[in-house]
Design an enzyme around this catalytic site. Structure first.
Site, PDB file in Angstrom:
ATOM      1  N   ASP A  65       0.827  -1.202   0.000  1.00 58.99           N
ATOM      2  CA  ASP A  65       0.000   0.000   0.000  1.00 58.99           C
ATOM      3  C   ASP A  65       0.862   1.253   0.000  1.00 58.99           C
ATOM      4  OD1 ASP A  65      -2.003   1.846   0.252  1.00 58.99           O
ATOM      5  OD2 ASP A  65      -2.677   1.197   2.221  1.00 58.99           O
ATOM      6  N   ASP A 110      -2.198   6.658  -5.918  1.00 58.88           N
ATOM      7  CA  ASP A 110      -2.384   5.744  -4.801  1.00 58.88           C
ATOM      8  C   ASP A 110      -2.708   4.342  -5.299  1.00 58.88           C
ATOM      9  OD1 ASP A 110      -2.735   4.839  -2.169  1.00 58.88           O
ATOM     10  OD2 ASP A 110      -4.878   5.301  -2.213  1.00 58.88           O
TER      11      ASP A 110
END
Length: 503
Positions: A184, A383
Site C-alpha cells: 500500500d 495511490d
C-alpha cells in the site's frame, strides 16, 4: 481564352483547392475524435473467472508465489504482485456474483477516500498527533503488551485509511517465515499478526511467532522510530503501536525490528514493523501490510531506496506483476511528471497533473482544479490502494460529458453505486470508445487503455465509466486507471514515471 474554357478552368481550380485544402481545414476545425476498441467479451469472461472457485487456479497462484522467491537479485529487490481478490483463503471472497463483489470494492474504496481526505484535512488545520490518539486504557496496554487477555477495539480517530488492494509474498524474521502482505502506497507502517494472539483474523500462513526469530528486537519507548508513530503508547519500556483503516480494520501490538527477505536476496536487517497481537478487519488472508508511503517509517524510507516501481495487473486477473526497489528504467515510452510532496503530511505521493483529454481533445478545465495550494489542500495523489480515480466535481463533470458525447450509439444502463455513467454492452463483443488521457506538467500525456476507464460491474455486460466525483479539493489517481502501467517513483529526482504495457 473562350468564356466556356475559362469557366471550366475555374471549376477545376475550385475542385483542386477544395480537395487539397479540405482535409487540412477539417483537421484544424473539425478534428476527428480518437477512439479505441474495448474487448467486451474478454472483460466479461474475467468477471466470471474471479467469482468461480477453481482449485487448479489456486495451485497456479501458489506455483507463481513459489517462483517469485527467485525473482530478486543481490543488487535490487523484486516481488510478485497479485490482486487482493486472488489471495489464498480469499478466492471468490464469499460473493455470490460479480455485482456483489463490485459493491464490496466500492464500499472499501469509499471508506478509504473519506479517511484519506480527513487525514489530510486534519494535518492542514494543524491538529496535533496527540489530539488524534484513540482512547487506550491501561488495561488495554497491559493485555496488548503481554499478548493475552481480551482487548476491545480502540476508538478510531478519524485519520484512518482503507487497506490496499494488491499483495505480495516475502519472508519475515530469521529463519525467514513466508507471509502474504498487502502492499500500500498510502500507508507507512509495516505490520504482521503475531503470537500470542488476543484476537487475530484468519490468515493463509501460520501466525508469526517473534520468539522463533533470532533477529526480532522490541523497540524502546524513547527510540526515534517509536516517536515517529502517529499513534503510540508505552508499557514496561516497550513501544506499542496502533494503526486503523477506513474499512474498520485495525492492528494493535508491539513495535519492533526484524529482518525481511525478498526472494533470493540477502535479508534486509532491522526493519521497524508492528507485531500485532490484536488485529481485526478485512485483510482477506494476508498476514499483514507492507507500507510503501512517503513517511519516515515506510519500507522505501527505511532502506533509503532511491526509487521503487510497481505494475498492477487487472484486478480480475490471477496473473502477477512485480514490485521493484532500486531499479530505474530509461524506457523512451515513459511519461514523466513532477513528484510533489505535501509539507503537512508526508505519506502520500502527489503528482503534477494539469488536465484531461477525451477523443484527443483537451478539456476546458482550469489547472487550478488539480493544484495544491500553499496550505496543503487540493492536489492529485497517485495511490495503489484507491481503486476508482476521484476528481474534483467540476473536472469530473467535464470529463463525463465529453465521454458520453462519444458514446451516444450505445444503450445506457442504470448507475451502480458511485458510478453514474453506465452502458448495457450485453449484445456486443467489442465496442469503440473515446480515448481518455491524463495530461501532466510539460505537456506530456498518458493515454489510458479502455479497460482502465470502462469496466464491468457484473457478469452480464453492464459496464460503467470508472471515474467518480468528489466534493473535496483533493483528486486521487486510483489503481483501476494504473492497471497495466508501470508506475515508478524516482525519489531522488522527485519524478513519477508512467510506462504503458510494462508489467
Amino acid at each position: 481564352m473562350p468564356e466556356s474554357s475559362h469557366r471550366l478552368s475555374s471549376k477545376l481550380l475550385l475542385i483542386f483547392l477544395s480537395t487539397a485544402l479540405f482535409p487540412l481545414y477539417a483537421s484544424r476545425v473539425l478534428p476527428r475524435r480518437n477512439t479505441v476498441a474495448l474487448d467486451v467479451a474478454a472483460s466479461v469472461q474475467r468477471t466470471a473467472a474471479v467469482i468461480a472457485f477453481d482449485s487448479q487456479r489456486t495451485h497456479a497462484l501458489d506455483q507463481t508465489m513459489t517462483e517469485s522467491t527467485a525473482a530478486a537479485n543481490s543488487s535490487n529487490l523484486s516481488l510478485k504482485l497479485h490482486s487482493r481478490d486472488f489471495l489464498p483463503l480469499a478466492l471468490a471472497g464469499g460473493h455470490k456474483d460479480y455485482r456483489s463483489l463490485t459493491h464490496a470494492r466500492i464500499r472499501r474504496d469509499s471508506a478509504r477516500i473519506k479517511s484519506i481526505s480527513a487525514r489530510i484535512s486534519l494535518a492542514v488545520h494543524g491538529i496535533k498527533r496527540s489530539d488524534l490518539k484513540p482512547l487506550i486504557t491501561d488495561d488495554m496496554l497491559e493485555t496488548t503488551a503481554s499478548g493475552g487477555g481480551e482487548v476491545s477495539g480502540p476508538v478510531v480517530s478519524g485519520t484512518n485509511q482503507g487497506s490496499g488492494e494488491y499483495f505480495s509474498r516475502l519472508g519475515i524474521g530469521q529463519p525467514a517465515r513466508p507471509a502474504y502482505l498487502v502492499v500500500d502506497t498510502g500507508s507507512d507502517v509495516t505490520w504482521i499478526q503475531c503470537q500470542p494472539c488476543s484476537d487475530c483474523y484468519q490468515q493463509t500462513d501460520p501466525v508469526f511467532d517473534p520468539a522463533a526469530s533470532s533477529t526480532y528486537s522490541p523497540l524502546s519507548c524513547d527510540s526515534q522510530l517509536c516517536q515517529s508513530l502517529d499513534v503510540s503508547a508505552c508499557r514496561n519500556s516497550s513501544c506499542l503501536y496502533q494503526v486503523s483503516y477506513g474499512d474498520g480494520s485495525f492492528t494493535v501490538g508491539e513495535f519492533a525490528t526484524d529482518s525481511l527477505t525478498f526472494g533470493s536476496s540477502p535479508p534486509v536487517p532491522s526493519i521497524a514493523l508492528g507485531c500485532g497481537h490484536d488485529n481485526e478487519g478485512l485483510f482477506v488472508g494476508a498476514s499483514g501490510l507492507l507500507g510503501l508511503g512517503g513517511g519516515s517509517l515506510s519500507f522505501p524510507s527505511q532502506i533509503r531506496s532511491p526509487s521503487f516501481s510497481y505494475c498492477l495487473v487487472n484486478r480480475d486477473s490471477s496473473s502477477s506483476s512485480t514490485l521493484d526497489f532500486g531499479a530505474k528504467s530509461a524506457d523512451p515510452t515513459t511519461v514523466t511528471a513532477p513528484l510533489l510532496r505535501n509539507s503537512k503530511v508526508d505519506t502520500f505521493y502527489y503528482v503534477g497533473l494539469t488536465g484531461l483529454s477525451v477523443g484527443g481533445e483537451a478539456l476546458s478545465i482550469p489547472t487550478s482544479a488539480f493544484a495544491m495550494d500553499e496550505a496543503g489542500t487540493g492536489g492529485v495523489i497517485v495511490d495503489s490502494g484507491t481503486a476508482v480515480t476521484r476528481l474534483q466535481r467540476d473536472a469530473y463533470t467535464a470529463l463525463r460529458e465529453a465521454f458520453t458525447k462519444g458514446m451516444t450509439d450505445l444503450p445506457a444502463a442504470e448507475g451502480v453505486g458511485l458510478f453514474d455513467t453506465c452502458y448495457d454492452l450485453s449484445s456486443r463483443t467489442s465496442v469503440e470508445v473515446p480515448t481518455v488521457a491524463l495530461r501532466f506538467d510539460g505537456g506530456k500525456e498518458l493515454k489510458l487503455p479502455p479497460t482502465n476507464y470502462l469496466i464491468p460491474v457484473d457478469s452480464v455486460g453492464t459496464f460503467c465509466f470508472a471515474f467518480a466525483p468528489t466534493s473535496s479539493s483533493l483528486s486521487i489517481i486510483g489503481n483501476v486507471q494504473q492497471q497495466g502501467t508501470r508506475v515508478a517513483f524516482d525519489l531522488d529526482n522527485a519524478v513519477v514515471g508512467f510506462t504503458p504495457n510494462k508489467c
